[in-house]
Every structure is written in structure tokens, then in C-alpha cells.
Design an enzyme around this catalytic site. Structure first.
Site, PDB file in Angstrom:
ATOM      1  N   ARG A  47       0.814  -1.203  -0.059  1.00 23.38           N
ATOM      2  CA  ARG A  47       0.088  -0.032   0.101  1.00 23.38           C
ATOM      3  C   ARG A  47       0.965   1.127   0.105  1.00 23.38           C
ATOM      4  O   ARG A  47       2.099   1.011   0.076  1.00 23.38           O
ATOM      5  CB  ARG A  47      -1.007   0.191   1.262  1.00 23.38           C
ATOM      6  CG  ARG A  47      -0.264  -0.507   2.324  1.00 23.38           C
ATOM      7  CD  ARG A  47      -0.477   0.150   3.756  1.00 23.38           C
ATOM      8  NE  ARG A  47      -0.614   1.772   3.577  1.00 23.38           N
ATOM      9  CZ  ARG A  47       0.612   2.425   3.646  1.00 23.38           C
ATOM     10  NH1 ARG A  47       1.726   1.603   3.752  1.00 23.38           N
ATOM     11  NH2 ARG A  47       0.695   3.792   3.323  1.00 23.38           N
ATOM     12  N   GLY A  48       0.154   2.430   0.049  1.00 26.19           N
ATOM     13  CA  GLY A  48       1.065   3.531  -0.324  1.00 26.19           C
ATOM     14  C   GLY A  48       1.154   3.607  -1.916  1.00 26.19           C
ATOM     15  O   GLY A  48       1.554   2.917  -2.551  1.00 26.19           O
ATOM     16  N   ALA A  49       0.775   5.087  -2.448  1.00 22.28           N
ATOM     17  CA  ALA A  49       0.603   5.310  -3.686  1.00 22.28           C
ATOM     18  C   ALA A  49       1.738   4.759  -4.477  1.00 22.28           C
ATOM     19  O   ALA A  49       1.511   3.828  -5.516  1.00 22.28           O
ATOM     20  CB  ALA A  49       0.270   6.558  -4.272  1.00 22.28           C
ATOM     21  N   ARG A  90      -7.381  -0.633  -7.325  1.00 20.72           N
ATOM     22  CA  ARG A  90      -7.740   0.347  -6.324  1.00 20.72           C
ATOM     23  C   ARG A  90      -7.776   1.842  -7.191  1.00 20.72           C
ATOM     24  O   ARG A  90      -7.094   1.895  -8.166  1.00 20.72           O
ATOM     25  CB  ARG A  90      -6.687   0.670  -5.279  1.00 20.72           C
ATOM     26  CG  ARG A  90      -6.576  -0.542  -4.175  1.00 20.72           C
ATOM     27  CD  ARG A  90      -5.731  -0.033  -3.132  1.00 20.72           C
ATOM     28  NE  ARG A  90      -6.345   0.801  -1.952  1.00 20.72           N
ATOM     29  CZ  ARG A  90      -5.843   1.360  -1.006  1.00 20.72           C
ATOM     30  NH1 ARG A  90      -4.299   1.046  -0.959  1.00 20.72           N
ATOM     31  NH2 ARG A  90      -6.503   2.232  -0.220  1.00 20.72           N
ATOM     32  N   GLN A 197      -2.523   2.708   9.665  1.00 20.11           N
ATOM     33  CA  GLN A 197      -1.210   2.924   8.941  1.00 20.11           C
ATOM     34  C   GLN A 197      -0.213   3.690   9.796  1.00 20.11           C
ATOM     35  O   GLN A 197       1.055   3.515   9.825  1.00 20.11           O
ATOM     36  CB  GLN A 197      -1.081   3.443   7.576  1.00 20.11           C
ATOM     37  CG  GLN A 197      -1.906   2.615   6.529  1.00 20.11           C
ATOM     38  CD  GLN A 197      -3.483   2.827   6.690  1.00 20.11           C
ATOM     39  OE1 GLN A 197      -4.105   3.584   7.451  1.00 20.11           O
ATOM     40  NE2 GLN A 197      -4.099   2.765   5.338  1.00 20.11           N
ATOM     41  N   ASP A 238      -2.012  10.591  -2.487  1.00 21.74           N
ATOM     42  CA  ASP A 238      -2.136   9.609  -3.377  1.00 21.74           C
ATOM     43  C   ASP A 238      -2.392  10.008  -4.950  1.00 21.74           C
ATOM     44  O   ASP A 238      -2.578   9.321  -5.781  1.00 21.74           O
ATOM     45  CB  ASP A 238      -3.503   8.849  -2.778  1.00 21.74           C
ATOM     46  CG  ASP A 238      -3.088   8.275  -1.702  1.00 21.74           C
ATOM     47  OD1 ASP A 238      -2.643   7.010  -1.533  1.00 21.74           O
ATOM     48  OD2 ASP A 238      -2.976   8.747  -0.514  1.00 21.74           O
ATOM     49  N   ASN A 248      -5.525  12.449  -0.155  1.00 14.34           N
ATOM     50  CA  ASN A 248      -4.416  11.554   0.744  1.00 14.34           C
ATOM     51  C   ASN A 248      -5.540  10.661   1.848  1.00 14.34           C
ATOM     52  O   ASN A 248      -6.594  11.043   1.758  1.00 14.34           O
ATOM     53  CB  ASN A 248      -3.517  12.483   1.684  1.00 14.34           C
ATOM     54  CG  ASN A 248      -2.474  11.798   2.234  1.00 14.34           C
ATOM     55  OD1 ASN A 248      -1.851  10.714   1.492  1.00 14.34           O
ATOM     56  ND2 ASN A 248      -2.302  12.099   3.467  1.00 14.34           N
ATOM     57  N   LYS A 249      -4.835   9.995   2.626  1.00 13.18           N
ATOM     58  CA  LYS A 249      -5.618   9.168   3.384  1.00 13.18           C
ATOM     59  C   LYS A 249      -6.589   9.955   4.037  1.00 13.18           C
ATOM     60  O   LYS A 249      -6.545  11.130   4.687  1.00 13.18           O
ATOM     61  CB  LYS A 249      -4.691   8.689   4.492  1.00 13.18           C
ATOM     62  CG  LYS A 249      -5.167   7.760   5.630  1.00 13.18           C
ATOM     63  CD  LYS A 249      -6.104   6.523   5.066  1.00 13.18           C
ATOM     64  CE  LYS A 249      -5.429   5.860   3.872  1.00 13.18           C
ATOM     65  NZ  LYS A 249      -6.407   4.673   3.230  1.00 13.18           N
TER      66      LYS A 249
HETATM   67  C1  LIG Z   1       2.857   7.453   0.115  1.00 14.29           C
HETATM   68  S1  LIG Z   1       0.991   7.415  -0.448  1.00 14.29           S
HETATM   69  C2  LIG Z   1       0.410   8.426   0.744  1.00 14.29           C
HETATM   70  C3  LIG Z   1      -0.102   8.079   2.018  1.00 14.29           C
HETATM   71  O1  LIG Z   1       0.131   9.274   2.851  1.00 14.29           O
HETATM   72  C4  LIG Z   1      -1.450   7.492   2.229  1.00 14.29           C
HETATM   73  O2  LIG Z   1      -2.542   8.076   1.732  1.00 14.29           O
HETATM   74  C5  LIG Z   1      -1.436   6.331   1.907  1.00 14.29           C
HETATM   75  O3  LIG Z   1      -0.431   5.364   2.406  1.00 14.29           O
HETATM   76  C6  LIG Z   1      -2.366   5.378   0.877  1.00 14.29           C
HETATM   77  O4  LIG Z   1      -3.109   4.820   2.102  1.00 14.29           O
HETATM   78  P1  LIG Z   1      -3.322   3.142   1.610  1.00 14.29           P
HETATM   79  O5  LIG Z   1      -4.864   3.174   1.768  1.00 14.29           O
HETATM   80  O6  LIG Z   1      -2.634   2.553   3.043  1.00 14.29           O
HETATM   81  O7  LIG Z   1      -2.608   2.776   0.422  1.00 14.29           O
END
Ligand SMILES: CSC[C@@H](O)[C@@H](O)C(=O)COP(=O)(O)O
Length: 348
Positions: A47-49, A90, A197, A238, A248-249
Site C-alpha cells: 500500500r501507499g501510492a 484500487r 497505518q 495519493d 490523501n488518507k
Molecule cells: C505514500 S501514499 C500517501 C499516504 O499518505 C497515504 O494516503 C497512503 O499510504 C495511502 O493509503 P493506503 O490506503 O494505505 O494505500
């Protein structure tokens, strides 16, 4: 600093650190098909973009490596099908589609090659995507570190550290690079409901790296700011729209509002691959909604009544007017964001 690599290509397979298990267990899973990569992206094993983008690029190679097609047209049709399939895993992180498009572009550029050689070129391209991403994160850190001074308090949300990408990550990269230069900040990590996270990953990796980190629940950010403990906020992204609006999250928008109310600078750190110039503004960013069980039975224990209605968006959009600057591998861009982003992307 401990460096747990979240995405690796090893012995002919995509190997992912299972991020659902941290911080109690460090286990890698070995994936050999595009279907396995799709599920790993969907279920947050990776996970994480930026890491999602890397996993998708390797996943696409996994999807075409055994193709029996002998002509480019047949191979291309299969590749496009696999690419569309992975792209649907996703919806919000634009790095996913960006990495897949880069693989497709490579295939078009090298279409004259025999299919067996083209497959090898595509694996190399996936590796190049990973390498360039890691280099971008280091550069983001160099630019972002210039904003930091010894003793500052920095608040972050979710995990945009090395576990979300390579060694440095995006939002945490300035903190790691500053520490390498002897500048030490105190980090407040939001735990980041619903799947934590921030607690499981950010607090874990900062602590392992010897960075001063304090874990807080998301709803404590206002108090921590009011106490005067936060001098700046740095978050990842993201997807960043052409006008600077940033997905973002979930919870990031609230943090940005709080920062504005307390006169605290709010920075987004992200590579150019997270900027989507085809999306004019935040209202056009697709927001993923995830299963209700993430909220009602978060960690094995039911914490809400059976049958209760649940709303579980995974991301929110922070309007650009709340953003002080976007830290990229090409420098820090500021308002007017539409113009700055246009100039930056057109010079690429
Ligand atoms: C490095 S991606 C940006 C993050 O801040 C965050 O939004 C993220 O990790 C994305 O969430 P996730 O749903 O865990 O894939």
C-alpha cells in the site's frame, strides 16, 4: 536506519512485505501471477501510492511473461487486458495507472523486438520504475529537509515513509535526510483510523530509525497543535489534481483545516508521478470506499452493533488553498498551484 524493503523483485517473483502484519510480524509474500498482485494491492498487503505503482508494474510483467503470443498485436491485446485488470484494483492512487501506462509506452517503443526480448525489456522497465521512484524520494527529502530546523515538531498522517515506497518514502524523507545532516525533529504520528497505518507503520519505522516519535490518536491533533508542539505538517499524497487539490488518507483534510486554524504550515510531499494533470481539480478524484468491516471489526473484535450503517471512504481531498507547498523531486512548488504545476510538468 532499519530498512525494510516493501517491494522486491527476487528469484523471478514479486516479493512484498506483508504490511498488514506489521509491527508484530515481518513476513514477505511471494507472488507469481497478476491475479496475486491484484489481490495484494486490493487487500493492502502492499500500500501507499508509489509502492502500489511499483507492484502494478511488476504485476503486469507477471501477467504477460508466459504469453504464448508471437506477434506484437496479439501480445499487445493481452498486455492491455492485464493492465486494465490491474488498474481496477484500487481507484484513488494515480501512481497505479501511471506505472501501467509507462509499461505500455515501453512496449510500444520496443514493439519491433521479438516477444521474448520484449518481455525482458518490460521487466527492466518495472525495475527502472522502482529505481526512479526511490531516487525521487531521496530528492524530495533533500528539498524538504531545508524546511526543518533542530527541535521542530512535525505532525504526519498515515504512512508515507519508507514502508510506503523505498528507503526514504515521501513525507518522512525530509525527516530522515534532516537526521542524516544532524537536524532532529520531534514527530507526532496520527494513528490514522480505520486501519492504523500511522500507528502500525509510521510509528514503527520512525522508532526503528531512532527518530523521536510520539503516537497520537487522530482526534488529538488539535490539542497537540494548540499546545504549541507542532511547527509544521508533512503528509504524502495519493493523487494531486492539476490545480493542487490533494487526495490523501482519510483525515488529512481535517488536519489541514486544523493547521490553518493554528497558523501552522501544511506541506504535501509527493513525486511527480502522483500529479495527475488530467484531473482538473479535487472533485474529479475518485475516492475509494472500503469494506465496512474495517470500521466495525477493525482488529478481530467487533466494536459496533451488527447491521449498523457505515461510511468508509479511504481518502479525502484537501483543497489547494490549505496547502503551503508541495515538495517534489524537482523542488517545492507553491501557490498559484495551477500555474506552478503546469510549468513543472511541461518542463518534464
Ligand atoms: C505514500 S501514499 C500517501 C499516504 O499518505 C497515504 O494516503 C497512503 O499510504 C495511502 O493509503 P493506503 O490506503 O494505505 O494505500
Amino acid at each position: 536506519m532499519t530498512y525494510l524493503q516493501s517491494v522486491k523483485w527476487e528469484e523471478d517473483a514479486l516479493v512484498l512485505l506483508d504490511q498488514r502484519l506489521l509491527p508484530t510480524k515481518q513476513e514477505y509474500v511471494r507472488l507469481e501471477t497478476a491475479e496475486a498482485a491484484w489481490h495484494a494491492i486490493k487487500d493492502l498487503t502492499v500500500r501507499g501510492a508509489p509502492a502500489i505503482g511499483m507492484a502494478a508494474a511488476y504485476g503486469l510483467y507477471l501477467g504477460i511473461r508466459h504469453s504464448a503470443q508471437e506477434t506484437f498485436d496479439g501480445f499487445w491485446a493481452e498486455m492491455r487486458e492485464q493492465s486494465d485488470y490491474l488498474n481496477a484494483s484500487r481507484p484513488t492512487a494515480v501512481n497505479l495507472g501511471w506505472a501501467l501506462r509507462r509499461m505500455e509506452q515501453k512496449a510500444q517503443e520496443e514493439k519491433h523486438l521479438p516477444i521474448s526480448e520484449l518481455k525482458a525489456v518490460l521487466l527492466d522497465e518495472a525495475k527502472r520504475i522502482q529505481d526512479s521512484d526511490e531516487a525521487a524520494c531521496r530528492a524530495i527529502g533533500e528539498y524538504g529537509a531545508e524546511l526543518l530546523q533542530d527541535g521542530m515538531g512535525i505532525l504526519t498522517h498515515c504512512n508515507a515513509g519508507g514502508l510506503a515506497t523505498g528507503r526514504y518514502g515521501t513525507a518522512l524523507s525530509p525527516i530522515y535526510i534532516a537526521a542524516e545532516k544532524g537536524v532532529h525533529v520531534k514527530v507526532y504520528a496520527d494513528e490514522t483510523r480505520p486501519v492504523l497505518q500511522g500507528a502500525r507503520l509510521t510509528a514503527y519505522e520512525l522508532q526503528e530509525a531512532g527518530i523521536d516519535v510520539t503516537l497520537i490518536c487522530d482526534n488529538m491533533a488539535a490539542m497537540v497543535m494548540k499546545n504549541g508542539w507542532v511547527d509544521g505538517v508533512i503528509v504524502g499524497a495519493d493523487r494531486i489534481a492539476a490545480n493542487g487539490d490533494t487526495a490523501n488518507k482519510i483525515g488529512t483534510y481535517g488536519v489541514a483545516l486544523l493547521a490553518k486554524a493554528h497558523n501552522i504550515p501544511f506541506y504535501v510531499a509527493a513525486p511527480l508521478s502522483t500529479i495527475d494533470i488530467m484531473t482538473p481539480d479535487g472533485s474529479a478524484i475518485p475516492i475509494e470506499e472500503r469494506d465496512e468491516s474495517e470500521i466495525t471489526i477493525g482488529f478481530g473484535t467487533r466494536t459496533a452493533p451488527e447491521g449498523v450503517k457505515v461510511y468508509n471512504p479511504a481518502f479525502d481531498v484537501t483543497p489547494h488553498e490549505y496547502i503551503t507547498g508541495i515538495i517534489t523531486e524537482k523542488g517545492i512548488i507553491r501557490a498559484p498551484f495551477a500555474e506552478s504545476i503546469h510549468n513543472l510538468m511541461n518542463n518534464e
